[in-house]
Design an enzyme around this catalytic site. Structure first.
Site, mmCIF file in Angstrom:
data_model
loop_
_atom_site.group_PDB
_atom_site.id
_atom_site.type_symbol
_atom_site.label_atom_id
_atom_site.label_comp_id
_atom_site.label_asym_id
_atom_site.label_seq_id
_atom_site.Cartn_x
_atom_site.Cartn_y
_atom_site.Cartn_z
ATOM 1 C CG HIS A 187 1.092 8.252 3.218
ATOM 2 N ND1 HIS A 187 2.310 8.045 3.222
ATOM 3 C CD2 HIS A 187 0.438 8.127 4.527
ATOM 4 C CE1 HIS A 187 2.449 8.543 4.291
ATOM 5 N NE2 HIS A 187 1.887 8.782 4.497
ATOM 6 C CB CYS B 80 1.400 12.277 3.916
ATOM 7 S SG CYS B 80 2.091 12.080 5.997
ATOM 8 C CG ASN C 94 4.247 8.358 7.888
ATOM 9 O OD1 ASN C 94 4.373 8.884 6.789
ATOM 10 N ND2 ASN C 94 3.211 8.671 8.452
HETATM 11 C C1 LIG Z 1 -0.814 5.774 16.407
HETATM 12 C C2 LIG Z 1 -0.950 4.171 15.871
HETATM 13 C C3 LIG Z 1 -0.047 3.236 15.540
HETATM 14 C C4 LIG Z 1 -2.012 3.618 17.691
HETATM 15 O O1 LIG Z 1 -2.168 2.001 17.533
HETATM 16 P P1 LIG Z 1 -3.423 2.014 17.854
HETATM 17 O O2 LIG Z 1 -3.801 1.304 18.596
HETATM 18 O O3 LIG Z 1 -4.271 3.095 17.486
HETATM 19 O O4 LIG Z 1 -3.141 2.558 19.330
HETATM 20 P P2 LIG Z 1 -3.961 2.990 20.491
HETATM 21 O O5 LIG Z 1 -3.675 4.861 20.559
HETATM 22 O O6 LIG Z 1 -5.237 2.919 20.707
HETATM 23 O O7 LIG Z 1 -3.231 3.055 21.654
HETATM 24 C C5 LIG Z 1 -3.209 2.039 22.582
HETATM 25 C C6 LIG Z 1 -2.467 1.908 23.622
HETATM 26 O O8 LIG Z 1 -1.013 1.464 23.338
HETATM 27 C C7 LIG Z 1 0.008 2.995 23.839
HETATM 28 N N1 LIG Z 1 0.669 3.170 23.310
HETATM 29 C C8 LIG Z 1 0.514 4.255 22.130
HETATM 30 N N2 LIG Z 1 2.359 4.187 21.825
HETATM 31 C C9 LIG Z 1 2.441 2.991 22.484
HETATM 32 C C10 LIG Z 1 3.879 2.486 22.249
HETATM 33 N N3 LIG Z 1 5.051 3.146 21.078
HETATM 34 N N4 LIG Z 1 4.551 1.588 22.378
HETATM 35 C C11 LIG Z 1 3.543 1.060 23.343
HETATM 36 N N5 LIG Z 1 1.669 1.288 23.640
HETATM 37 C C12 LIG Z 1 2.249 2.540 23.218
HETATM 38 C C13 LIG Z 1 -1.143 3.535 24.242
HETATM 39 O O9 LIG Z 1 -0.672 4.595 25.187
HETATM 40 C C14 LIG Z 1 -3.018 3.280 24.626
HETATM 41 O O10 LIG Z 1 -2.643 3.030 26.417
HETATM 42 P P3 LIG Z 1 -4.312 2.759 26.801
HETATM 43 O O11 LIG Z 1 -5.005 2.351 26.054
HETATM 44 O O12 LIG Z 1 -2.920 2.334 28.295
HETATM 45 O O13 LIG Z 1 -4.311 4.903 26.581
HETATM 46 C C15 LIG Z 1 -1.957 4.421 15.487
HETATM 47 O O14 LIG Z 1 -3.254 4.639 15.893
HETATM 48 C C16 LIG Z 1 -1.455 4.675 13.846
HETATM 49 O O15 LIG Z 1 -0.949 4.172 12.832
HETATM 50 N N6 LIG Z 1 -2.755 5.845 13.177
HETATM 51 C C17 LIG Z 1 -2.069 6.374 12.091
HETATM 52 C C18 LIG Z 1 -1.561 7.088 12.553
HETATM 53 C C19 LIG Z 1 -1.093 7.738 11.290
HETATM 54 O O16 LIG Z 1 -0.976 7.308 9.784
HETATM 55 N N7 LIG Z 1 -0.363 9.097 11.163
HETATM 56 C C20 LIG Z 1 0.136 9.859 10.008
HETATM 57 C C21 LIG Z 1 -0.304 10.059 8.779
HETATM 58 S S1 LIG Z 1 0.556 10.744 7.732
#
Ligand SMILES: CC(C)(COP(=O)(O)OP(=O)(O)OC[C@H]1O[C@@H](n2cnc3c(N)ncnc32)[C@H](O)[C@@H]1OP(=O)(O)O)[C@@H](O)C(=O)NCCC(=O)NCCS
Length: 329
Positions: free
Chosen positions: A254, A114, A284
């Site tokens: 980004h 990215c 993204n």
């Molecule tokens: C991926 C992201 C949105 C997840 O959000 P979060 O608040 O961190 O959520 P968590 O990973 O703590 O997951 C929380 C719960 O939601 C669940 N979950 C994950 N994806 C889900 C979805 N699409 N729909 C519903 N539930 C979901 C998980 O299984 C987890 O459940 P659990 O607590 O029972 O295990 C967030 O971490 C993020 O944006 N991270 C950065 C990713 C990124 O930018 N990547 C590219 C970099 S260039």
């Protein structure tokens, strides 16, 4: 100090097909509400089976050249930042060079996930600043939906396709790119990667069965890294050119997650109208995200000549970067 180098023209391209959160509800166990609350994403674009990264890159490049009032034959170099090349080789940059008819241009791909556009901008600046080249085309282009695992709800809600391009060339002293910062931490590479399909794990039945030819991500870890790194890198780049957050007209971050962007904006003390956000409509798009956002802000007249812009990003590698630009030629 070499020549001042700036952006002479911008262009972008998105595939037509819109994939909404409701569409994704049909594929995995998720909801529109969850996706909007956790990411700010409402829809993203998806390239069809006949569209590859070089197609979107070429369209964005043609628009950037027209905006710069230059011909493809004026280009000395084409750099494409991408993690979704059409194929391992030839490079996507060579495919774009052929599509454009940029017969004088050298061409190569650059892989910084990215952060690819910011890495490309920094590399291009060196060539123009030194006088080695006059006009360099930098493209960030991706078809991430093609390496997305549509059975993995942790990742498939996040990504989209698109391309953005900038033509770099000499500008008046005091304008253009004022500072660049790049960084990498390979120790965190495993947090965001596509393990299969390369020389470590060439494609075979086992790789396919285990779905290792798709994006894998530890979302939470990446989230924390992103918030920390983006704000620090933006401030460091501003300090490099003797500026601070009060000098900033607009932040072009980004577009990974609305919550990450909001946290960074708060750390920099910026008002809502100073922060470009289109993640709600693009998802993204990795290397394409910053030039797509920059092009949209430019077309909407969000900034004017002599305004200071900060471009900042992070990504797989891990990698990060920031550029400070005083707009105008
Ligand atoms: C991926 C992201 C949105 C997840 O959000 P979060 O608040 O961190 O959520 P968590 O990973 O703590 O997951 C929380 C719960 O939601 C669940 N979950 C994950 N994806 C889900 C979805 N699409 N729909 C519903 N539930 C979901 C998980 O299984 C987890 O459940 P659990 O607590 O029972 O295990 C967030 O971490 C993020 O944006 N991270 C950065 C990713 C990124 O930018 N990547 C590219 C970099 S260039």
């Amino acid at each position: 100090m070499g020549r001042a180098v700036g952006i002479l023209g911008l262009g972008s391209a998105l595939p037509e097909q819109i994939l909404t959160n409701r569409d994704i509800e049909q594929m995995v166990d998720t909801t529109d509400e969850w996706i909007v609350a956790r990411t700010g994403i409402r829809e993203r674009r998806r390239a069809d089976e006949n569209t590859a990264t070089s197609d979107l890159a070429t369209l964005a490049a043609e628009r950037a050249l027209a905006d710069a009032n230059l011909a493809a034959s004026d280009l000395d170099l084409i750099i494409v930042g991408t993690v979704t090349p059409d194929m391992f080789f030839p490079s996507t940059a060579c495919l774009v060079q052929s599509n454009l008819g940029a017969t004088r241009a050298a061409a190569f791909d650059l892989e910084a996930a990215c952060s690819g556009f910011l890495y490309g901008l920094t590399v291009a600046q060196q060539f123009v600043s030194s006088g080695f080249y006059q006009y360099v085309l930098v493209i960030g282009a991706e078809t991430l939906t093609k390496i997305t695992d549509w059975t993995d709800r942790n990742t498939c809600v996040l990504f989209g396709d698109g391309a953005g391009a900038a033509v770099l060339g000499p500008v008046s002293q005091g304008r253009g790119i004022l500072a660049n910062r790049l960084g990498a931490d390979g120790n965190g590479g495993y947090l965001l990667h596509m393990p299969g399909g390369g020389s470590r794990m060439p494609v075979n039945q086992e790789v396919l069965d285990q779905r290792l030819h798709y994006i894998k991500m530890a979302g939470n870890e990446v989230f924390k890294f992103a918030v920390r790194t983006m704000a620090n890198t933006a401030l460091a780049a501003l300090a490099d050119c003797g500026l601070n957050k009060d000098s900033v007209r607009m932040l072009i971050p980004h577009q990974a997650n609305r919550r990450i962007i909001d946290a960074v904006s708060r750390k920099l003390g910026l008002a809502a109208e100073q922060v470009m956000i289109n993640v709600d409509r693009t998802g993204n798009t990795s290397a394409a995200s910053i030039p797509l956002a920059l092009d949209e802000a430019y077309r909407n007249g969000c900034f004017a000549d002599d305004d200071v812009l900060v471009l900042v990003g992070f990504g797989g590698g891990l990698t990060w970067g920031a550029s400070v630009i005083r707009w105008g030629v």
